[in-house]
Design a protein around this motif. Structure first.
Motif: not given
Length: 418
Positions: A199-207, A229-243
């Protein structure tokens, strides 16, 4: 002329032993053709030499052992690749592996690539430091529910195990964004990450994670209530072909931005869990279904209270490969959600359907589903006041013979949507 056929401990017609005929590499070739683990164990019973060869060729081991026994195992199983020391939930009172055990493992099993320490509550950052220093070939580590671990221990693993592809640390409540920063800098090949309940993971960590790890195919951030949304969207964009798998159960800050980002970027998405994400709209789900229709197999959106009949119809019509669907507690859904399936060509691939606590869905809607889901294996209709066993029996609907219908919670649930 004496026969030269081999039998027993020697060769017929001579005193030559089979161990004098075959070299170690030839015996290893024979062992490599033995298919079952039981037969491989039998191979080792022939003599001490064959036992030694069988031991050195063993790749996988599950054990419960202290430091002394671990040292003996390390001497015997010199090429071990996978070691499973996980603690079962039923033995949760027992600490399992300790830091001293991990020191022995790190020094003795230097070829190790897969290490399972699930629920080993006795290990601390000192043990993780030993892993980082001794197991440079490690590719997979599960330390879920090892609750004493902090960023310090995980950072040591990230720095020392740069080939890490799989890391599970569910329930490690002291983990913060610092771990994801360390992973992004050191473990660029990371593919699978489990962070459930951190629960201490935040958007900054996902970025941070998205900045360095672009091959992620599986991300579990269930119950990580501080991501949005900010953190998860950064993952979806960076890992678009693999996720392929994204789990966001009870991430209540997640809304349409995440769903639309997935629809735009992640056309290979197979599993999405957004149960409890109450801000997700019906239109966003429609966009996702249209974009990921050919790939989506598992969708959980229980307690997504904005889901409408039209959005569910879109999911069922567009996602032709959908196998598991959870729409529990979506209180506005009615039988109209399924009425598109009146077309004879609209057979569904559903194997698991959960509609529990949907008070407006009746026997009529379930009947439509029954007629179109020839592969249905599990149907959850708990707390649906208009759906009863007597009602379904009386309507004469024909479900697949292997289908289990859960009316009252007496049937265990499949784990696919957890």
């Amino acid at each position: 002329m004496a026969s030269n056929s081999i039998h027993g401990n020697g060769v017929s017609g001579s005193k030559l032993c089979i161990n004098d005929v075959l070299r170690d590499d030839e015996l290893r070739s024979v062992l490599g053709r033995v298919e079952t683990e039981k037969d491989k164990e039998t191979f080792g019973l022939v003599c001490k030499r064959w036992l030694r060869l069988q031991s050195t060729e063993r790749k996988k081991l599950a054990a419960r052992a202290g430091p002394h026994m671990l040292r003996k195992m390390a001497d015997r199983f010199t090429r071990l690749v996978e070691l499973d020391l996980a603690q079962s939930v039923s033995r949760s009172f027992y600490p399992g592996v300790t830091d001293s055990d991990l020191a022995v493992i790190a020094n003795g099993f230097t070829c190790l690539k897969i290490l399972n320490l699930y629920n080993c509550k006795g290990i601390t950052d000192a043990g993780m430091k030993a892993i980082g220093e001794g197991l440079s070939l490690l590719e997979s580590l599960d330390v879920s529910y090892c609750r004493k671990l902090t960023d310090k221990g995980f950072s040591a693993v990230a720095k020392g195990c740069s080939d890490l592809r799989i890391l599970h640390m569910a329930g490690c409540r002291f983990v913060t964004d610092g771990v994801l920063e360390a992973l992004s800098k050191n473990c660029r090949s990371l593919e699978e990450l489990g962070l459930q309940g951190c629960t201490s993971i935040t958007d900054n960590g996902l970025i941070y994670l998205a900045s360095g790890c672009h091959r992620i195919r599986f991300l579990d951030i269930n119950k990580c209530s501080n991501v949005s949304d900010v953190g998860v969207s950064s993952i979806s964009k960076a890992c678009s072909s693999s996720l392929k798998t994204l789990k966001l159960l009870d991430c209540y800050k997640i809304g349409d931005e995440t769903i639309l980002s997935l629809a735009e970027c992640c056309r290979n998405l197979e599993t999405l869990i957004v149960g409890g994400c109450r801000d997700v709209s019906a239109d966003a789900i429609k966009s996702l279904a249209t974009a990921c229709g050919s790939s989506l197999k598992n969708l959980r959106m229980d307690w997504c209270l904005n889901i409408s009949d039209s959005s569910l119809r879109c999911v069922l019509s567009q996602c032709r490969n959908l196998e598991a669907l959870d729409i529990g507690c979506c209180e506005e859904l009615t039988d109209a959600s399924f009425q598109f399936t009146s077309n004879e060509e609209s057979a569904l691939s559903l194997k698991i359907l959960k509609v529990g606590n949907c008070p407006k869905i009746t026997v009529t809607g379930i009947g439509i589903i029954a007629g179109k889901c020839s592969s249905l294996q599990y149907l959850d209709v708990r707390s649906c006041p208009y759906i009863t066993k007597a009602g379904l029996d009386g309507a004469g609907f024909h479900f697949p013979e292997s289908c289990k219908i859960n009316f009252d919670g007496s049937i265990s649930e499949p784990a696919v949507l957890l």
